[in-house]
Design an enzyme around this catalytic site. Structure first.
Site, PDB file in Angstrom:
ATOM      1  N   MET A   1       0.826  -1.206   0.000  1.00  0.00           N
ATOM      2  CA  MET A   1       0.000   0.000   0.000  1.00  0.00           C
ATOM      3  C   MET A   1       0.867   1.265   0.000  1.00  0.00           C
ATOM      4  SD  MET A   1      -3.203   0.611   0.041  1.00  0.00           S
ATOM      5  CE  MET A   1      -4.110  -0.728   0.765  1.00  0.00           C
TER       6      MET A   1
ATOM      7  N   CYS B   1       1.792   7.096  10.875  1.00  0.00           N
ATOM      8  CA  CYS B   1       0.888   8.025  10.186  1.00  0.00           C
ATOM      9  C   CYS B   1       0.097   8.937  11.142  1.00  0.00           C
ATOM     10  CB  CYS B   1      -0.047   7.242   9.275  1.00  0.00           C
ATOM     11  SG  CYS B   1      -0.487   5.612   9.898  1.00  0.00           S
TER      12      CYS B   1
ATOM     13  N   HIS C   1      -6.392   9.808   8.091  1.00  0.00           N
ATOM     14  CA  HIS C   1      -6.588   9.558   9.522  1.00  0.00           C
ATOM     15  C   HIS C   1      -7.046  10.859  10.178  1.00  0.00           C
ATOM     16  CE1 HIS C   1      -4.937   5.737   8.813  1.00  0.00           C
ATOM     17  NE2 HIS C   1      -3.798   5.807   9.457  1.00  0.00           N
TER      18      HIS C   1
ATOM     19  N   ASN D   1      -2.809   9.345   5.329  1.00  0.00           N
ATOM     20  CA  ASN D   1      -1.912   8.392   5.988  1.00  0.00           C
ATOM     21  C   ASN D   1      -0.839   7.807   5.091  1.00  0.00           C
ATOM     22  OD1 ASN D   1      -4.608   7.256   5.188  1.00  0.00           O
ATOM     23  ND2 ASN D   1      -3.539   5.322   5.437  1.00  0.00           N
TER      24      ASN D   1
HETATM   25  P1  NAP Z   1       1.453  -3.820   2.931  1.00  0.00           P
HETATM   26  O1  NAP Z   1       0.466  -3.258   1.972  1.00  0.00           O
HETATM   27  O2  NAP Z   1       1.100  -5.068   3.645  1.00  0.00           O
HETATM   28  O3  NAP Z   1       2.848  -4.044   2.150  1.00  0.00           O
HETATM   29  C1  NAP Z   1       3.905  -4.752   2.740  1.00  0.00           C
HETATM   30  C2  NAP Z   1       5.111  -4.789   1.805  1.00  0.00           C
HETATM   31  O4  NAP Z   1       6.137  -5.555   2.462  1.00  0.00           O
HETATM   32  C3  NAP Z   1       4.841  -5.482   0.461  1.00  0.00           C
HETATM   33  O5  NAP Z   1       5.558  -4.833  -0.560  1.00  0.00           O
HETATM   34  C4  NAP Z   1       5.411  -6.870   0.692  1.00  0.00           C
HETATM   35  O6  NAP Z   1       5.878  -7.502  -0.509  1.00  0.00           O
HETATM   36  C5  NAP Z   1       6.615  -6.529   1.561  1.00  0.00           C
HETATM   37  N1  NAP Z   1       7.083  -7.720   2.271  1.00  0.00           N
HETATM   38  C6  NAP Z   1       6.369  -8.595   3.015  1.00  0.00           C
HETATM   39  N2  NAP Z   1       7.168  -9.596   3.447  1.00  0.00           N
HETATM   40  C7  NAP Z   1       8.408  -9.337   2.969  1.00  0.00           C
HETATM   41  C8  NAP Z   1       9.669 -10.011   3.045  1.00  0.00           C
HETATM   42  N3  NAP Z   1       9.795 -11.164   3.730  1.00  0.00           N
HETATM   43  N4  NAP Z   1      10.727  -9.457   2.423  1.00  0.00           N
HETATM   44  C9  NAP Z   1      10.602  -8.307   1.747  1.00  0.00           C
HETATM   45  N5  NAP Z   1       9.435  -7.623   1.607  1.00  0.00           N
HETATM   46  C10 NAP Z   1       8.361  -8.144   2.210  1.00  0.00           C
HETATM   47  O7  NAP Z   1       1.816  -2.776   4.079  1.00  0.00           O
HETATM   48  P2  NAP Z   1       1.829  -1.159   4.007  1.00  0.00           P
HETATM   49  O8  NAP Z   1       0.548  -0.612   4.522  1.00  0.00           O
HETATM   50  O9  NAP Z   1       2.310  -0.727   2.667  1.00  0.00           O
HETATM   51  O10 NAP Z   1       2.905  -0.812   5.147  1.00  0.00           O
HETATM   52  C11 NAP Z   1       4.306  -0.947   4.912  1.00  0.00           C
HETATM   53  C12 NAP Z   1       5.039  -0.449   6.147  1.00  0.00           C
HETATM   54  O11 NAP Z   1       4.750   0.948   6.338  1.00  0.00           O
HETATM   55  C13 NAP Z   1       4.606  -1.139   7.457  1.00  0.00           C
HETATM   56  O12 NAP Z   1       5.708  -1.289   8.295  1.00  0.00           O
HETATM   57  C14 NAP Z   1       3.582  -0.168   8.027  1.00  0.00           C
HETATM   58  O13 NAP Z   1       3.461  -0.287   9.425  1.00  0.00           O
HETATM   59  C15 NAP Z   1       4.179   1.174   7.615  1.00  0.00           C
HETATM   60  N6  NAP Z   1       3.213   2.280   7.485  1.00  0.00           N
HETATM   61  C16 NAP Z   1       2.051   2.114   6.808  1.00  0.00           C
HETATM   62  C17 NAP Z   1       1.185   3.197   6.691  1.00  0.00           C
HETATM   63  C18 NAP Z   1      -0.133   3.082   5.958  1.00  0.00           C
HETATM   64  O14 NAP Z   1      -0.920   4.059   6.027  1.00  0.00           O
HETATM   65  N7  NAP Z   1      -0.433   1.979   5.267  1.00  0.00           N
HETATM   66  C19 NAP Z   1       1.530   4.431   7.204  1.00  0.00           C
HETATM   67  C20 NAP Z   1       2.748   4.572   7.877  1.00  0.00           C
HETATM   68  C21 NAP Z   1       3.584   3.486   7.989  1.00  0.00           C
HETATM   69  P3  NAP Z   1       4.990  -8.618  -1.295  1.00  0.00           P
HETATM   70  O15 NAP Z   1       3.882  -7.878  -1.992  1.00  0.00           O
HETATM   71  O16 NAP Z   1       5.971  -9.229  -2.219  1.00  0.00           O
HETATM   72  O17 NAP Z   1       4.469  -9.564  -0.235  1.00  0.00           O
END
Ligand code: NAP
Length: 370
Positions: free
Chosen positions: A17, A152, A246, A331
């Protein structure tokens, strides 16, 4: 600046995301060009267009669609500057491996945010904390570095609170209403989310309290670990069925007891540090105050300043703590991808990247200290 002078950059967690928001956000950036993508073994070996389950309103940028997705390990092709948006269950070790291999990692994950030698930075709020990079490299003996941005909700809250620092912030009660995109993809099960508000987001309340105090903290010695601010923060976090944005409802106790009008004026006049105004993606007004609006328009307001401004409204008296308001932030832009890109702009402007990219690492002189 022409594309020839853009720094090539990498992106870990490119398919998720936040990764997708990075791909959009970096499109056309004058200083950085996305050149290397990493994700899990599930995605490695595929082209981005096939690996990412694209869920954004805007189409996938043509420049990244054909890039191969690689395993999340340093390789010879990977640029020195790497953004990271990986699942927190794996991010810590991978980010350290990249820093050890000489990369500057700009992380969105929680793993290293509270490490005493890792900067947790919002450029308009605490740009001087970036100087911890020098300390970190000496302490850990690695040629790269890890720089983090807060989570966020904390970014939205801290930007709204920053203009109030001169009044003396004592205590903050905050309730968040957080969009489903904050949980990544596929995120919260539809059966849990539909017609519901979930009064629990794992770990979020502690993060808001600790990260807010670190961001607002003081670096007494240039480049040395930060003393967290003595502010008491109590948070309630709720997941609600909105897509992006948010909402943060805050009551604040301020030592100087300013009136709501004075608070509104301080917020509206806030610009962050002058240097940041020269950054390509810094909003001219990081905090946008709406007057007399009692019906917020989340989709429009979350996109203020290309999604980089926080919109504050309903500033009014609080019979318990003194003043209260609502603040809305995007966010995945202000709270994640945009925040990291702004930190990269801070690194480059402060001379940290120049030192590393061109002439070997040297700690640049402090540009400004509070
Ligand atoms: P997400 O949609 O679940 O994406 C997770 C990413 O991590 C995907 O690209 C996934 O790749 C990769 N990943 C998973 N397992 C992995 C591994 N073993 N090795 C390498 N890459 C791996 O999560 P997200 O919402 O984008 O969040 C990403 C990070 O940002 C998290 O730590 C979250 O807490 C933080 N964050 C998120 C937000 C938000 O609003 N969403 C805001 C601030 C911070 P695949 O597709 O190949 O599985």
């Amino acid at each position: 600046m022409s594309r020839d002078f853009q720094h090539p950059v990498g992106l870990l967690g490119a398919t998720g995301m936040v990764g997708q928001q990075f791909a959009l956000y970096l499109e056309g950036h004058p200083w950085f060009r996305l050149a290397w993508l990493g994700a899990s073994e599930r995605s490695a070996g595929l082209h981005y267009a096939h690996a990412a389950r694209w869920v954004q309103d805007r189409p996938m940028p043509a420049g990244v669609a054909g890039l191969p997705v690689r395993p999340a390990a340093p390789d010879a092709e990977c640029p020195r500057l790497v953004f990271s948006a990986m699942d927190a269950s794996v991010a810590g070790g991978i980010e350290r491996a990249f820093a050890r291999a000489g990369h500057f990692v700009l992380s969105n994950s929680r793993n290293h945010r509270l490490d005493p030698d890792v900067p947790l930075v919002i450029p308009e709020v605490n740009p001087e904390h970036i100087a911890l990079v020098g300390h970190q490299r000496r302490e850990r003996g690695w040629p790269g570095a890890i720089v983090t941005n807060p989570n966020c909700s904390t970014i939205t809250l801290a930007l709204a609170l920053a203009p109030l620092r001169p009044f003396g912030i004592r205590r903050v009660m905050v309730t968040t209403l957080q969009a489903v995109s904050g949980a990544g993809y596929p995120g919260v099960p539809a059966m849990d989310m539909l017609g519901n508000a979930i009064p629990f987001i794992d770990g979020e309340e502690d993060k808001i309290a600790a990260e807010t105090c670190k961001v607002m903290g003081t670096m007494r010695e240039w480049g040395e670990p930060v003393e967290p601010a003595a502010v008491t923060v109590s948070a309630h976090c709720n997941r609600v069925a909105t897509v992006d944005g948010h909402l943060v409802c805050a009551s604040v106790e301020l030592e100087a007891r300013p009136s709501p009008a004075e608070v509104r004026e301080a917020m509206a006049g806030f610009r962050g540090h002058p240097q940041e105004l020269a950054f390509p993606t810094a909003p001219q007004r990081p905090v946008r105050v709406t007057e007399g609006v009692d019906r917020p328009q989340p989709r429009r307001d979350a996109m203020a300043g290309r999604g980089m401004a926080v919109t504050v409204g309903r500033v009014r008296e609080c019979p318990v703590l003194g003043v209260k308001f609502v603040a809305l932030g995007h966010n995945t832009i202000r709270g994640a991808a945009g925040a990291s890109v702004l930190n990269a702009e801070l690194l480059r402007t402060g001379g940290w990247l120049e030192g590393d990219f061109v002439s070997g690492a040297a700690d640049p002189a402090p540009a400004h200290v509070d």
